[in-house]
Design an enzyme around this catalytic site. Structure first.
Site, PDB file in Angstrom:
ATOM      1  N   GLU A 179      -7.038   4.996   7.643  1.00 27.14           N
ATOM      2  CA  GLU A 179      -6.668   6.273   7.432  1.00 27.14           C
ATOM      3  C   GLU A 179      -8.024   6.969   6.472  1.00 27.14           C
ATOM      4  OE1 GLU A 179      -2.957   5.749   5.365  1.00 27.14           O
ATOM      5  OE2 GLU A 179      -2.026   5.126   7.405  1.00 27.14           O
ATOM      6  N   ASN A 226       0.714  -1.244   0.044  1.00 28.24           N
ATOM      7  CA  ASN A 226       0.028  -0.064   0.119  1.00 28.24           C
ATOM      8  C   ASN A 226       0.688   1.171   0.054  1.00 28.24           C
ATOM      9  OD1 ASN A 226      -1.773   2.140   0.657  1.00 28.24           O
ATOM     10  ND2 ASN A 226      -2.253   1.379   2.595  1.00 28.24           N
ATOM     11  N   HIS A 233      -9.485   1.568   4.702  1.00 30.94           N
ATOM     12  CA  HIS A 233      -8.482   1.577   5.580  1.00 30.94           C
ATOM     13  C   HIS A 233      -8.509   2.554   6.606  1.00 30.94           C
ATOM     14  CE1 HIS A 233      -4.344   2.760   6.384  1.00 30.94           C
ATOM     15  NE2 HIS A 233      -3.968   1.702   5.737  1.00 30.94           N
ATOM     16  N   SER A 273       3.114  -1.923  10.350  1.00 35.71           N
ATOM     17  CA  SER A 273       4.448  -2.291  10.767  1.00 35.71           C
ATOM     18  C   SER A 273       5.185  -3.511  10.156  1.00 35.71           C
ATOM     19  CB  SER A 273       4.633  -1.818  12.200  1.00 35.71           C
ATOM     20  OG  SER A 273       4.402  -0.412  12.261  1.00 35.71           O
ATOM     21  N   GLY A 307       2.187   2.277  10.958  1.00 37.37           N
ATOM     22  CA  GLY A 307       3.199   3.288  10.781  1.00 37.37           C
ATOM     23  C   GLY A 307       3.995   3.721  11.923  1.00 37.37           C
ATOM     24  N   GLU A 314      -5.638  -4.641  10.509  1.00 33.88           N
ATOM     25  CA  GLU A 314      -4.698  -3.775  10.544  1.00 33.88           C
ATOM     26  C   GLU A 314      -4.914  -3.015  12.023  1.00 33.88           C
ATOM     27  OE1 GLU A 314      -2.600  -2.615   6.634  1.00 33.88           O
ATOM     28  OE2 GLU A 314      -4.137  -1.269   7.109  1.00 33.88           O
ATOM     29  N   LYS A 339       0.070   4.157  -0.323  1.00 36.93           N
ATOM     30  CA  LYS A 339      -0.372   5.443   0.085  1.00 36.93           C
ATOM     31  C   LYS A 339      -0.199   6.777  -0.928  1.00 36.93           C
ATOM     32  CE  LYS A 339      -0.022   3.431   4.680  1.00 36.93           C
ATOM     33  NZ  LYS A 339       0.034   3.684   6.307  1.00 36.93           N
TER      34      LYS A 339
HETATM   35  P1  PGA Z   1       2.764   0.413   7.549  1.00 40.04           P
HETATM   36  O1  PGA Z   1       1.144   0.540   7.179  1.00 40.04           O
HETATM   37  O2  PGA Z   1       3.190  -0.836   6.933  1.00 40.04           O
HETATM   38  O3  PGA Z   1       3.663   1.679   7.051  1.00 40.04           O
HETATM   39  O4  PGA Z   1       2.604   0.386   9.027  1.00 40.04           O
HETATM   40  C1  PGA Z   1       0.232  -0.481   6.810  1.00 40.04           C
HETATM   41  C2  PGA Z   1      -0.863  -0.096   6.050  1.00 40.04           C
HETATM   42  O5  PGA Z   1      -1.236   1.183   6.373  1.00 40.04           O
HETATM   43  O6  PGA Z   1      -1.532  -0.769   5.184  1.00 40.04           O
END
Ligand code: PGA
Length: 252
Positions: free
Chosen positions: A101, A12, A99, A214, A175, A169, A14
């Site tokens: 976000e 992803n 997601h 992560s 992150g 997630e 983003k």
């Molecule tokens: P990350 O994000 O691996 O940077 O923690 C995962 C995601 O948001 O899909």
């Protein structure tokens, strides 16, 4: 031995990636040949601006593409939105939906996510539907209740287990460099599997349940070995081909 779903490792990106990042896609395509498409499916979900260019690069490779969101309508007066049909037309096979976000930053409700997932299925895209609790919800002991409510609200009724991908997630792991313990991941993935077996049609044992939050080359093997973990949704570590392919290489 029981049949297992083919694992999926999806990147992803983003809101990251300019034209120059297409180098990484080229590297992912060339490294993916060595892995064996039957052992693991690899997908990259770049920003929509790069999808068409990525699809030209990935043509003939085993690397699939995905969008990061879609509208529930096929077309119309929705400035700034992209439909599932448009993603498919640009070469996508997957679309990430719900997601955290987008749930938090764009106030997306379960109902909206379900409509988007239905649009994805109508178009022939596999929705990767994200669920996961916040830190305070985990501390309150309501993580599984939150995930169950997200699943019930955002997975379209009547769909089959094989056509959707669920990504667990935990919001607090995205992150941050933090991850749940392998036991906590196994418990939540087992819970999601049981939900799928009870509520979806088709082969619940073949639904893919990804872990995300992560995931890095250094922890992927430990996280991916748990029961009912059928791959990963990778954010930050998917931006560089070497790291991303090291994660996928867990299945090599
Ligand atoms: P990350 O994000 O691996 O940077 O923690 C995962 C995601 O948001 O899909």
């Amino acid at each position: 031995m029981a049949e297992r779903p083919r694992p999926l490792v999806a990147g992803n990106w983003k809101m990251n990636g300019l034209h120059a990042s297409l180098n990484e896609v080229e590297k992912i395509c060339s490294l993916s040949g060595a892995l064996g498409a039957e052992k693991v499916q690899i997908a990259i979900c770049p920003p929509a601006t790069l999808l068409l260019a990525c699809s030209k690069i990935c043509e003939g490779s085993v690397v699939a593409l995905g969008g990061q969101d879609c509208h529930w309508e096929a077309s119309g007066a929705y400035t700034g939105d992209i439909s599932a049909e448009m993603l498919k037309d640009a070469g996508a096979a997957f679309v990430i939906l719900g997601h955290s976000e987008r749930r938090a930053g764009h106030h997306e409700s379960n109902e909206t996510i379900r409509a988007k997932a239905a649009a994805a299925l109508r178009t022939g895209l596999s929705p990767i539907i994200c669920v996961g609790e916040t830190r305070s919800e985990r501390e309150e002991g309501i993580a599984s209740a939150i995930v169950a409510a997200q699943l019930s609200g955002s997975v379209p009724q009547g769909c089959t287990a094989e056509e959707v991908v669920i990504a667990y997630e935990p919001v607090w792991a995205i992150g941050t460099g933090l991850t749940p313990t392998p036991d906590d991941i196994a418990a939540m993935h087992g819970f999601i599997r049981a939900w799928i077996m009870k509520h979806l049609l088709g082969r619940g044992d073949l639904a893919r349940i990804l872990y995300g939050g992560s995931v890095k080359p250094g922890n992927a093997a430990e996280l991916m070995k748990e029961d009912n973990v059928d791959g990963a949704l990778v954010g930050g570590a998917s931006l560089a081909a070497g790291g991303f392919m090291a994660i996928a290489g867990v299945y090599g």
